[in-house]
Design a protein around this motif. Structure first.
Motif, PDB file in Angstrom:
ATOM      1  N   VAL A 243     -33.689   4.134  40.271  1.00 19.57           N
ATOM      2  CA  VAL A 243     -32.273   4.475  40.340  1.00 19.57           C
ATOM      3  C   VAL A 243     -31.625   3.639  41.427  1.00 19.57           C
ATOM      4  O   VAL A 243     -32.269   3.288  42.415  1.00 19.57           O
ATOM      5  CB  VAL A 243     -32.043   5.988  40.607  1.00 19.57           C
ATOM      6  CG1 VAL A 243     -32.420   6.820  39.410  1.00 19.57           C
ATOM      7  CG2 VAL A 243     -32.800   6.458  41.827  1.00 19.57           C
TER       8      VAL A 243
ATOM      9  N   VAL B 282     -25.848  10.082  37.859  1.00 26.43           N
ATOM     10  CA  VAL B 282     -25.789   9.143  36.730  1.00 26.43           C
ATOM     11  C   VAL B 282     -24.623   9.526  35.823  1.00 26.43           C
ATOM     12  O   VAL B 282     -23.859   8.658  35.385  1.00 26.43           O
ATOM     13  CB  VAL B 282     -27.122   9.137  35.940  1.00 26.43           C
ATOM     14  CG1 VAL B 282     -26.972   8.393  34.627  1.00 26.43           C
ATOM     15  CG2 VAL B 282     -28.242   8.531  36.779  1.00 26.43           C
TER      16      VAL B 282
ATOM     17  N   THR C 120     -30.035  13.618  31.967  1.00 26.32           N
ATOM     18  CA  THR C 120     -30.493  12.254  31.700  1.00 26.32           C
ATOM     19  C   THR C 120     -32.007  12.230  31.806  1.00 26.32           C
ATOM     20  O   THR C 120     -32.564  12.812  32.741  1.00 26.32           O
ATOM     21  CB  THR C 120     -29.891  11.277  32.731  1.00 26.32           C
ATOM     22  OG1 THR C 120     -28.469  11.370  32.680  1.00 26.32           O
ATOM     23  CG2 THR C 120     -30.321   9.859  32.479  1.00 26.32           C
TER      24      THR C 120
ATOM     25  N   THR D 269     -24.217   2.450  42.115  1.00 25.38           N
ATOM     26  CA  THR D 269     -23.331   1.485  41.467  1.00 25.38           C
ATOM     27  C   THR D 269     -22.187   1.065  42.376  1.00 25.38           C
ATOM     28  O   THR D 269     -21.518   0.081  42.110  1.00 25.38           O
ATOM     29  CB  THR D 269     -22.725   2.084  40.183  1.00 25.38           C
ATOM     30  OG1 THR D 269     -21.938   3.229  40.541  1.00 25.38           O
ATOM     31  CG2 THR D 269     -23.796   2.449  39.189  1.00 25.38           C
TER      32      THR D 269
ATOM     33  N   THR E 202     -27.123   4.068  38.470  1.00 30.25           N
ATOM     34  CA  THR E 202     -27.673   3.534  37.225  1.00 30.25           C
ATOM     35  C   THR E 202     -29.169   3.798  37.257  1.00 30.25           C
ATOM     36  O   THR E 202     -29.757   3.985  38.332  1.00 30.25           O
ATOM     37  CB  THR E 202     -27.435   2.022  37.079  1.00 30.25           C
ATOM     38  OG1 THR E 202     -28.057   1.347  38.166  1.00 30.25           O
ATOM     39  CG2 THR E 202     -25.964   1.693  37.032  1.00 30.25           C
ATOM     40  N   THR E 203     -29.782   3.801  36.101  1.00 31.55           N
ATOM     41  CA  THR E 203     -31.212   4.082  36.018  1.00 31.55           C
ATOM     42  C   THR E 203     -31.895   3.049  35.134  1.00 31.55           C
ATOM     43  O   THR E 203     -31.268   2.481  34.238  1.00 31.55           O
ATOM     44  CB  THR E 203     -31.466   5.506  35.489  1.00 31.55           C
ATOM     45  OG1 THR E 203     -32.863   5.754  35.458  1.00 31.55           O
ATOM     46  CG2 THR E 203     -30.892   5.701  34.112  1.00 31.55           C
ATOM     47  N   LYS E 204     -33.149   2.806  35.435  1.00 32.54           N
ATOM     48  CA  LYS E 204     -33.954   1.859  34.676  1.00 32.54           C
ATOM     49  C   LYS E 204     -35.336   2.465  34.502  1.00 32.54           C
ATOM     50  O   LYS E 204     -35.926   2.949  35.469  1.00 32.54           O
ATOM     51  CB  LYS E 204     -34.030   0.546  35.447  1.00 32.54           C
ATOM     52  CG  LYS E 204     -34.808  -0.542  34.781  1.00 32.54           C
ATOM     53  CD  LYS E 204     -34.728  -1.788  35.635  1.00 32.54           C
ATOM     54  CE  LYS E 204     -36.052  -2.500  35.585  1.00 32.54           C
ATOM     55  NZ  LYS E 204     -36.115  -3.628  36.481  1.00 32.54           N
TER      56      LYS E 204
ATOM     57  N   GLY F  63     -21.349   8.327  37.023  1.00 32.05           N
ATOM     58  CA  GLY F  63     -21.241   6.880  37.177  1.00 32.05           C
ATOM     59  C   GLY F  63     -21.600   6.339  38.539  1.00 32.05           C
ATOM     60  O   GLY F  63     -21.423   5.154  38.804  1.00 32.05           O
TER      61      GLY F  63
END
Length: 123
Positions: free
Chosen positions: A40, A90, A32, A43, A96-98, A93
């Motif tokens: 990060v 990631v 990723t 979740t 999550t990353t932004k 699952g």
């Protein structure tokens, strides 16, 4: 959780006794795309399969949004190894990353001035 200096994998004088490439199974590229300033966050999903203790520690650091650079600093691992570990999380699952907020203009003058001001205050 094992404290620094405890256990067979750490030595106060020598440091980490396992080479970083063994932590990432020899991989040097994350699956990723992650920037050092990417955020990060966990979740809440439990990762399936067997993950190493570094994966668990990284996941524990991501209870709140945190940058890849901060996770690397806390794990005391090179950034590229940390990116591989986070990409694994990631992929399954668990994270999550932004991308960073200034992703489109990383040389924004106001951002660079704010960083410079912050560094000056630290010195």
């Amino acid at each position: 959780m094992i404290a620094a200096g405890d256990g067979p994998w750490l030595d106060d004088a020598a440091g980490r006794l396992i080479r970083p490439y063994t932590v990432s199974n020899g991989r040097t590229r994350p699956s990723t795309a992650l920037d050092l300033l990417s955020q990060v966050m966990a979740t809440g999903t439990t990762p399936l399969g067997t993950l190493g203790p570094e994966h668990a520690e990284a996941l524990g650091r991501c209870a709140v949004p945190v940058s890849v650079a901060e996770v690397a600093a806390h794990l005391k691992l090179p950034a590229v190894v940390t990116k591989v570990l986070l990409a694994d999380l990631v992929d399954c699952g668990a994270l999550t990353t932004k991308p960073p907020a200034f992703h489109h203009n990383p040389t924004d003058r106001s951002l660079l001035e704010a960083v410079l001001d912050g560094l000056r205050r630290q010195l």
